[in-house]
Each structure stands twice: as structure tokens, then as C-alpha cells.
Design a protein around this motif. Structure first.
Motif, PDB file in Angstrom:
ATOM      1  N   THR A 106       0.712   3.558  77.404  1.00 43.30           N
ATOM      2  CA  THR A 106       0.567   2.391  76.416  1.00 43.30           C
ATOM      3  C   THR A 106      -0.084   1.317  76.829  1.00 43.30           C
ATOM      4  OG1 THR A 106       2.645   3.183  75.516  1.00 43.30           O
ATOM      5  CG2 THR A 106       1.979   0.848  75.111  1.00 43.30           C
TER       6      THR A 106
ATOM      7  N   ALA B 180       4.239   7.600  74.603  1.00 41.08           N
ATOM      8  CA  ALA B 180       4.965   7.189  75.555  1.00 41.08           C
ATOM      9  C   ALA B 180       4.452   7.441  77.033  1.00 41.08           C
ATOM     10  CB  ALA B 180       6.306   8.161  75.717  1.00 41.08           C
TER      11      ALA B 180
ATOM     12  N   LEU C 297       6.304   2.336  77.306  1.00 42.31           N
ATOM     13  CA  LEU C 297       7.013   2.823  76.277  1.00 42.31           C
ATOM     14  C   LEU C 297       8.049   4.035  77.000  1.00 42.31           C
ATOM     15  CD1 LEU C 297       8.076   3.319  73.401  1.00 42.31           C
ATOM     16  CD2 LEU C 297       5.828   4.505  73.027  1.00 42.31           C
TER      17      LEU C 297
ATOM     18  N   SER D   9       6.095   7.914  67.963  1.00 43.20           N
ATOM     19  CA  SER D   9       6.367   7.177  69.115  1.00 43.20           C
ATOM     20  C   SER D   9       6.079   7.938  70.524  1.00 43.20           C
ATOM     21  CB  SER D   9       7.598   6.395  69.402  1.00 43.20           C
ATOM     22  OG  SER D   9       7.662   5.450  68.339  1.00 43.20           O
TER      23      SER D   9
ATOM     24  N   GLY E  36       9.042   1.603  69.628  1.00 43.00           N
ATOM     25  CA  GLY E  36       7.695   2.122  69.845  1.00 43.00           C
ATOM     26  C   GLY E  36       6.631   2.252  68.844  1.00 43.00           C
TER      27      GLY E  36
ATOM     28  N   LEU F 158       3.699  -4.058  74.362  1.00 44.06           N
ATOM     29  CA  LEU F 158       4.681  -3.097  75.244  1.00 44.06           C
ATOM     30  C   LEU F 158       4.068  -3.001  76.845  1.00 44.06           C
ATOM     31  CD1 LEU F 158       6.036  -0.338  73.003  1.00 44.06           C
ATOM     32  CD2 LEU F 158       6.868  -2.817  73.358  1.00 44.06           C
TER      33      LEU F 158
ATOM     34  N   ARG G 243       3.276  -1.503  69.674  1.00 48.08           N
ATOM     35  CA  ARG G 243       2.846  -0.917  70.884  1.00 48.08           C
ATOM     36  C   ARG G 243       1.683  -1.732  71.729  1.00 48.08           C
ATOM     37  NH1 ARG G 243       3.323   4.563  68.247  1.00 48.08           N
ATOM     38  NH2 ARG G 243       1.309   4.104  67.468  1.00 48.08           N
TER      39      ARG G 243
END
Length: 104
Positions: free
Chosen positions: A87, A67, A21, A63, A10, A18, A15
Motif C-alpha cells: 500500500t 494488502a 493494510l 481490499s 482498506g 494507510l 488506501r
């Protein structure tokens, strides 16, 4: 779907790419103790170095604040809740295919 797992999964540089996360919301000390019990005393040196490196990593590049989902271990399994910050946003479809050119 591709699931990438690990301390650096993460990190800031990843990021933007993604779709989501997930953060396993466990106290670091408890996780380290669990790893030490699992691995036995032969790997104490590894764990001594790991705890320092992991602490340093998350101090510089956390991270958890990013999240989408927090996952917590419970006596009867796991529970998921909304994380502190999304994210990628809702209904995010991720593909990098258009961003790469093929070398023929």
C-alpha cells in the motif's frame, strides 16, 4: 500508531493514507458462521443483511488485492505473510499534519 479495523478500513478512498493494510485471510462463509454462532439466533436477521452488504462492498471495492500483509489463523495462533501488493511502500512515514490548516 492508530489501528483502524473493519470492512471499510482498506477501501480505495483510504488506501493512499494507510501506512500498511493488513488482511485477515479467512473465508467469508467461515467468518459469517463464526459470527452467527457467537451472536446466537437473535441476530440472524443482522447476519442475513450483513453477508449481502459485505459481499457487495468487496465486489465493488476489494481490499485483499492491496494488502501488505495477509494474516491467517492457525491452530497454534496466527501467521503473517507478505500480501499481494504494498500500500505505502517500504519505510513509509505517515503524517497529515502539514496538509491541514488550523481554524483559530
Amino acid at each position: 500508531m492508530v489501528l483502524i479495523e473493519g470492512v471499510g478500513a482498506g477501501r480505495h478512498a483510504l488506501r493512499p493514507f494507510l501506512a500498511a493494510l493488513l488482511w485477515m485471510d479467512r473465508a467469508a462463509e467461515g467468518s459469517w458462521q463464526r459470527g452467527r454462532r457467537r451472536d446466537g439466533s437473535a441476530l440472524n436477521g443482522f447476519w442475513d443483511e450483513w453477508t449481502v452488504a459485505e459481499t457487495r462492498h468487496f465486489s465493488a471495492d476489494p481490499s485483499r488485492p492491496f494488502a501488505d500483509v495477509l494474516v491467517r489463523e492457525c491452530p497454534e495462533g496466527y501467521e503473517a505473510s507478505t500480501g499481494p501488493r504494498a500500500t505505502a511502500g517500504e519505510s513509509h512515514f505517515l503524517t497529515l499534519g502539514d496538509h491541514f490548516s488550523r481554524a483559530d
